[in-house]
Design a protein around this motif. Structure first.
Motif, short mmCIF file in Angstrom:
data_model
loop_
_atom_site.label_atom_id
_atom_site.label_comp_id
_atom_site.label_asym_id
_atom_site.label_seq_id
_atom_site.Cartn_x
_atom_site.Cartn_y
_atom_site.Cartn_z
N SER A 156 0.82 -1.22 0.00
CA SER A 156 0.00 0.00 0.00
C SER A 156 0.85 1.26 0.00
CB SER A 156 -0.95 0.01 1.20
OG SER A 156 -0.23 0.21 2.42
N GLU A 157 2.13 1.13 0.42
CA GLU A 157 3.02 2.29 0.45
C GLU A 157 3.46 2.72 -0.95
OE1 GLU A 157 3.72 4.03 3.15
OE2 GLU A 157 2.49 2.66 4.35
N GLY A 158 3.26 1.85 -1.96
CA GLY A 158 3.74 2.18 -3.30
C GLY A 158 2.66 2.50 -4.30
N ILE A 159 1.41 2.56 -3.84
CA ILE A 159 0.28 2.74 -4.78
C ILE A 159 0.37 4.07 -5.54
CG2 ILE A 159 -2.24 3.00 -4.96
CD1 ILE A 159 -2.51 1.06 -2.64
N GLU A 160 0.89 5.10 -4.89
CA GLU A 160 0.95 6.42 -5.54
C GLU A 160 1.79 6.44 -6.81
OE1 GLU A 160 0.10 7.25 -1.19
OE2 GLU A 160 1.39 5.91 -2.34
N ALA A 161 2.66 5.45 -6.97
CA ALA A 161 3.51 5.39 -8.17
C ALA A 161 2.74 4.96 -9.41
CB ALA A 161 4.68 4.44 -7.93
N TYR A 162 1.53 4.46 -9.22
CA TYR A 162 0.73 3.96 -10.35
C TYR A 162 -0.02 5.09 -11.05
CZ TYR A 162 1.72 -0.85 -9.19
OH TYR A 162 2.38 -2.04 -8.98
N ASP A 163 -0.37 4.84 -12.31
CA ASP A 163 -1.12 5.84 -13.07
C ASP A 163 -2.58 5.90 -12.63
OD1 ASP A 163 0.98 6.65 -15.00
OD2 ASP A 163 0.87 4.55 -15.60
N TYR A 164 -3.15 4.72 -12.33
CA TYR A 164 -4.55 4.65 -11.93
C TYR A 164 -4.74 3.60 -10.85
CZ TYR A 164 -5.44 7.20 -16.27
OH TYR A 164 -5.42 8.13 -17.28
N ILE A 165 -5.75 3.81 -10.01
CA ILE A 165 -6.18 2.81 -9.06
C ILE A 165 -7.62 2.45 -9.40
CG2 ILE A 165 -6.85 4.59 -7.37
CD1 ILE A 165 -6.14 2.56 -5.17
N VAL A 166 -7.90 1.15 -9.44
CA VAL A 166 -9.23 0.66 -9.80
C VAL A 166 -9.76 -0.21 -8.67
CG1 VAL A 166 -10.55 -0.77 -11.40
CG2 VAL A 166 -8.75 0.72 -12.27
N VAL A 167 -10.98 0.08 -8.24
CA VAL A 167 -11.61 -0.69 -7.16
C VAL A 167 -12.42 -1.83 -7.76
CG1 VAL A 167 -13.23 -0.63 -5.23
CG2 VAL A 167 -11.71 1.33 -5.64
N ASN A 168 -12.03 -3.05 -7.41
CA ASN A 168 -12.72 -4.23 -7.93
C ASN A 168 -13.85 -4.63 -6.97
OD1 ASN A 168 -13.50 -6.52 -9.27
ND2 ASN A 168 -11.72 -7.73 -8.70
N ASP A 169 -14.99 -3.97 -7.13
CA ASP A 169 -16.17 -4.28 -6.32
C ASP A 169 -17.10 -5.19 -7.12
OD1 ASP A 169 -17.99 -4.32 -4.33
OD2 ASP A 169 -18.60 -2.22 -4.47
N ASP A 170 -17.39 -4.77 -8.37
CA ASP A 170 -18.18 -5.58 -9.29
C ASP A 170 -17.28 -5.95 -10.47
OD1 ASP A 170 -20.98 -6.45 -10.42
OD2 ASP A 170 -20.05 -5.27 -12.02
N LEU A 171 -17.14 -7.24 -10.76
CA LEU A 171 -16.18 -7.72 -11.75
C LEU A 171 -16.40 -7.10 -13.13
CD1 LEU A 171 -13.83 -9.60 -12.46
CD2 LEU A 171 -15.52 -11.39 -12.95
N ASP A 172 -17.61 -7.18 -13.67
CA ASP A 172 -17.89 -6.67 -15.02
C ASP A 172 -17.63 -5.17 -15.12
OD1 ASP A 172 -18.56 -9.17 -15.98
OD2 ASP A 172 -20.69 -8.94 -15.54
N THR A 173 -18.03 -4.44 -14.08
CA THR A 173 -17.80 -2.99 -14.06
C THR A 173 -16.31 -2.68 -14.05
OG1 THR A 173 -19.87 -2.65 -12.84
CG2 THR A 173 -18.26 -0.85 -12.79
N CYS A 174 -15.56 -3.47 -13.29
CA CYS A 174 -14.11 -3.25 -13.17
C CYS A 174 -13.41 -3.55 -14.50
CB CYS A 174 -13.55 -4.13 -12.06
SG CYS A 174 -11.88 -3.71 -11.59
N ILE A 175 -13.83 -4.61 -15.18
CA ILE A 175 -13.25 -4.94 -16.49
C ILE A 175 -13.48 -3.79 -17.46
CG2 ILE A 175 -13.52 -6.45 -18.52
CD1 ILE A 175 -14.09 -8.75 -16.51
#
Length: 211
Positions: A156-175
């Protein structure tokens, strides 16, 4: 001319659903390719060369390293694992978005070597949900689950280095969300250099012709 695909890294906590998301992208869209790793470990039952992994020996793997033939590599439990550069470049040249499903340290190395790569981090909606998913698997002891949660704290300390963060709550929506992010990233000027140069040259040609 078909636009070159992009190199995308999908990372996330253990239990976030990365593998399921990758399968969903590959099944739903035809412009994705999952990077196939090279390894020195022996094939397990049912695994095929060039499908699950490119199987090789230590000597050949180390020669590939010397020839800069790997995008990234690591040693784990006495075996080498790495991403063959030729396979990745071949897929991207064919217009495929190549997915690397790797952890944070590997992702940061990829971004360093390939600044145009796209880094996406997948997470459940909450830490409580992450713990629930790990327990629901029913395949790991409480000690292993505790280790995975401890690892998640570090990651969790390295998440800021990513371009985007995606929350996988509903699979189809996340895809769908990941696909939209990749589609938008492909349109960024930094990834359309060939197209920009073509337009620029054509405009310069019009200007010269008008003189």
């Amino acid at each position: 001319m078909e636009q070159k695909g992009i190199l995308m890294v999908l990372s996330g906590f253990s239990g976030a659903g990365k593998g399921t998301l990758v399968k969903g992208l590959l099944q739903k869209y035809d412009n994705y390719a999952l990077s196939i790793s090279m390894t020195t470990r022996a094939p397990r039952e049912g695994e095929r060369h060039g499908v699950e992994y490119f199987f090789t020996d230590k000597e050949n793997f180390e020669e590939t390293i010397r020839q800069n033939g790997l995008v990234e590599y690591a040693s784990y439990c006495g075996n080498y694992y790495g991403t063959p550069r030729a396979y990745v470049e071949e897929q991207m040249a064919a217009g495929k978005n190549v997915i690397l499903e790797i952890e944070i340290q590997g992702a940061l190395k990829i971004k360093e070597k390939f600044p145009d790569s796209l880094l996406i981090f997948v997470t459940p909606p909450s830490a409580e949900e992450l713990k629930r998913r790990l327990e629901k698997r029913g395949t790991e002891s409480p000690e292993v689950i505790a280790q995975r949660l401890n690892r998640a704290v570090e990651e969790s300390e390295g998440i800021e280095a990513y371009d985007y963060i995606v929350v996988n709550d509903d699979l189809d929506t996340c895809i769908e969300e990941i696909h939209r992010l990749v589609d938008a990233a492909r349109r960024a000027p930094v990834r359309r250099e060939a197209f920009i140069n073509k337009i620029r040259e054509e405009l310069q040609g019009f200007v010269k012709g008008a003189k």
